[in-house]
Design an enzyme around this catalytic site. Structure first.
Site, PDB file in Angstrom:
ATOM      1  CB  CYS A 144      -8.811  -2.269 -10.315  1.00 61.38           C
ATOM      2  SG  CYS A 144      -9.200  -3.511  -9.077  1.00 61.38           S
TER       3      CYS A 144
ATOM      4  CG  HIS B 171      -2.193  -0.873   0.757  1.00 66.11           C
ATOM      5  ND1 HIS B 171      -2.294  -2.192   1.107  1.00 66.11           N
ATOM      6  CD2 HIS B 171      -3.257  -0.610  -0.032  1.00 66.11           C
ATOM      7  CE1 HIS B 171      -3.390  -2.694   0.580  1.00 66.11           C
ATOM      8  NE2 HIS B 171      -4.006  -1.762  -0.112  1.00 66.11           N
TER       9      HIS B 171
HETATM   10  C1  PEP Z   1      -5.495  -5.677  -5.429  1.00 65.04           C
HETATM   11  O1  PEP Z   1      -5.365  -6.496  -4.511  1.00 65.04           O
HETATM   12  O2  PEP Z   1      -4.924  -5.788  -6.545  1.00 65.04           O
HETATM   13  C2  PEP Z   1      -6.346  -4.491  -5.245  1.00 65.04           C
HETATM   14  C3  PEP Z   1      -6.645  -3.714  -6.251  1.00 65.04           C
HETATM   15  O3  PEP Z   1      -6.774  -4.223  -3.979  1.00 65.04           O
HETATM   16  P1  PEP Z   1      -5.821  -3.618  -2.825  1.00 65.04           P
HETATM   17  O4  PEP Z   1      -4.507  -3.286  -3.460  1.00 65.04           O
HETATM   18  O5  PEP Z   1      -6.491  -2.444  -2.248  1.00 65.04           O
HETATM   19  O6  PEP Z   1      -5.738  -4.780  -1.883  1.00 65.04           O
END
Ligand code: PEP
Ligand code: MG
Length: 556
Positions: free
Chosen positions: A486, A186
């Site tokens: 995404c 993140h």
């Molecule tokens: C993912 O896991 O690719 C996603 C888009 O969700 P996050 O990164 O918020 O877990």
């Protein structure tokens, strides 16, 4: 002499500035005894530290204003609580140092709070923060958390929790470097959202002295320590040239022969919308609603607060598509009121949709808030669930959406390999798929996305990941439904072409990546993308896949 360190570049651009370290957690001060004649002096030090921390919190509150001011003023009041001071004085009188006395007085109060019901337990984090500030001041070490600086700087941290990054001021943070974290952590995602250059998984970064001048290249992953004037000029010139090359790119995403691939933005809230609009996003492909919940992990935001935030994002794309993901709490984004505290392995525990199904009231409030936020707007609202494992999950989510009277398309994220393997079965319940390639890689390779040491396995070019993506896209096509990406894979311009070749129908990414992806996609035909996808899947390693795709696209 200039030294070069190398990590994984995760957010394009060049940042040149001085190092500021993220203050780490304050260690427990040693329990050493002081002679009685030093007690007065120690009590004075404790009092001075408390007053200085309270004054600093109030000053920061005045600067921040709004909600943050209330929070900081409440923290200043905790710092000055007379009972805490009396307790610390008493401990010093019987031989504690000032830092140890403050630490113990707070620990005692902390235990009382932790046992006083859910709401009070939620305040424990505030208490810890105030304690850490006072103790850090007494020990003469950097304050925990985001550095206090009026000058722009390059932030260095072991890793950054979403709650830390939410507090960063984008006008001051020139770039990020973290020792831990993979390309899909993140911190990397937030760096892209802020549009600042970033490098992750760079183990030596923590040893750079505070104030050292460094230059960070977020494309190559290189960090230059005390770069020469020529090096700085060279890096600035190449970053400017790269930016200029993109300036001409605008309009909807498409291959050179006109095959449309909508380019959408990943946003964490209304604050990310202006950058998305400026980058020409055709809508939002992932609204990470959990950032709205991280402000106060003790309780869910009210329905009104949620409506206001959702509406602000929906209004920004009046004719466009906005895909809202319901709350994805747990693992690295724990919320006190949802996430079990004692899970042995939180990434494999009750997170994402699983925690919402255990707390249907939270899901219901969120869906109702979304329905109200979309009322009267022409927007194409789509709602999706994170961490869908199978058809039972997909059905439970679709049922909850219907019960809330939501006028929207319902979708499932493909983040767990089982969902890719059985995508057709999931599509019997929902209308679209969206691949969360960050988690999909984490679970397919058993490689924690927070751990820099396994970042090789988090590389979205891994052929096994491409296979899972292809499987999902084929299932969606067979069902006549859409399948977007995404996860961070979509923000790599070359990989975006491969994803298009695999049959992905839309790409969603941090706004800063949109111009790069748009410009690269526009250079190749759909048939070239398809050939690149075949070549990448035929490779054995991520690096070979990248080279093979590049070779096909450049006609070698
Ligand atoms: C993912 O896991 O690719 C996603 C888009 O969700 P996050 O990164 O918020 O877990
Ligand atoms: Mg995910």
């Amino acid at each position: 002499m200039q030294t070069t360190l190398r990590g994984v570049g995760v957010s394009h651009g060049v940042a040149i500035g001085e190092v500021r370290h993220m203050g780490t957690a304050v260690l427990e001060p040693p329990a050493k005894q002081i002679p009685p004649e030093e007690a007065d002096r120690e009590q004075g030090r404790a009092r001075q530290a408390v007053e200085a921390v309270a004054a600093d919190l109030i000053a920061r509150g005045n600067l921040a204003g709004g909600e943050a001011q209330h929070v900081l003023e409440a923290q200043a009041m905790i710092a000055q609580d007379p009972e805490l001071m009396v307790d610390a004085d008493r401990r010093i009188a019987v031989g504690s140092t000032a830092e140890r006395a403050v630490y113990d007085a707070f620990s005692h109060y902390r235990e009382l709070l932790a046992g006083a019901g859910e709401y009070m337990a939620g305040r424990v984090a505030d208490l810890d923060d105030v304690r850490n500030r006072i103790v850090a001041r007494l020990l003469g070490v950097p304050m925990p958390g985001v550095p206090d600086s009026d000058e722009p700087y390059v932030l260095i941290a072991r890793d950054l929790a979403p709650a830390d990054t939410a507090l960063l001021d984008p006008t001051l943070v020139l770039g990020f470097v973290t020792e831990e974290g993979g390309p899909t952590s993140h911190s990397a995602i937030l760096a892209r959202a802020l549009g600042v250059p970033a490098i992750v998984a760079l183990p030596g970064a923590g040893e750079l002295a505070e104030g050292t001048l460094i230059a960070v290249d977020g494309s190559t992953g290189e960090l230059f320590v005390e770069p020469s004037a020529e090096k700085r000029a060279e890096m600035e010139a190449s970053a400017a040239a790269r930016k200029a090359a993109l300036a001409g790119s605008s309009g909807p995403g498409a291959t050179s022969d006109g095959h449309k691939v909508p380019l959408l933005a990943n946003v964490g809230g209304p604050g990310d919308v202006p950058a998305a609009v400026e980058a020409g996003a055709e809508g939002v492909g992932l609204f990470r609603t959990e950032f709205l919940f991280l402000d106060d992990s003790a309780k869910a935001p009210s329905e009104e607060k949620q409506i206001a935030s959702y509406r602000a994002v929906l209004e920004a794309f009046p004719e466009g598509r906005v895909v809202v993901r319901v709350l994805d709490a747990g693992a690295d984004k724990p919320l006190d009121f949802l996430t079990p505290a004692d899970e042995p392995n939180p990434a494999l525990g009750v997170r994402g949709l699983r925690s919402l199904l255990e707390h249907p009231d939270v899901l219901r409030t969120q869906l109702t808030a979304l329905a109200k936020a979309a009322e009267g707007l022409p927007v194409h609202l789509e709602v999706m669930a994170p961490m869908v494992a199978d058809r039972i999950d997909a059905k439970a989510f679709a049922d909850a959406c219907r019960e809330a009277g939501l006028q929207a398309k319902f979708g499932a994220m493909v983040e767990i390999p089982s969902a890719a393997l059985r995508a057709r079965s999931i599509l019997q319940e929902v209308e679209f798929l969206s691949l969360g390639t960050n988690d999909l890689a984490q679970y397919a390779f058993a490689a924690d996305r927070q751990v820099g040491a396994v970042s090789r396995l988090q590389d979205p070019w891994q052929p096994a990941l491409l296979d899972l993506i292809a499987m999902s896209a084929e299932a969606a096509s067979a069902e006549g439904k859409s399948c977007g990406v995404c996860g961070e894979a979509a923000s790599d311009p070359l990989l975006a072409c491969v994803l298009t070749g695999l049959g992905i129908t839309s790409l969603s990414m941090g706004a800063a990546s949109i111009p790069y992806v748009r410009a690269t996609l526009a250079k190749y035909t759909l048939a070239q993308c398809e050939r690149a996808a075949v070549a990448a899947r035929a490779a054995d390693t991520a690096e070979e896949a990248r080279v093979a795709a590049q070779a096909v696209l450049s006609g070698e």
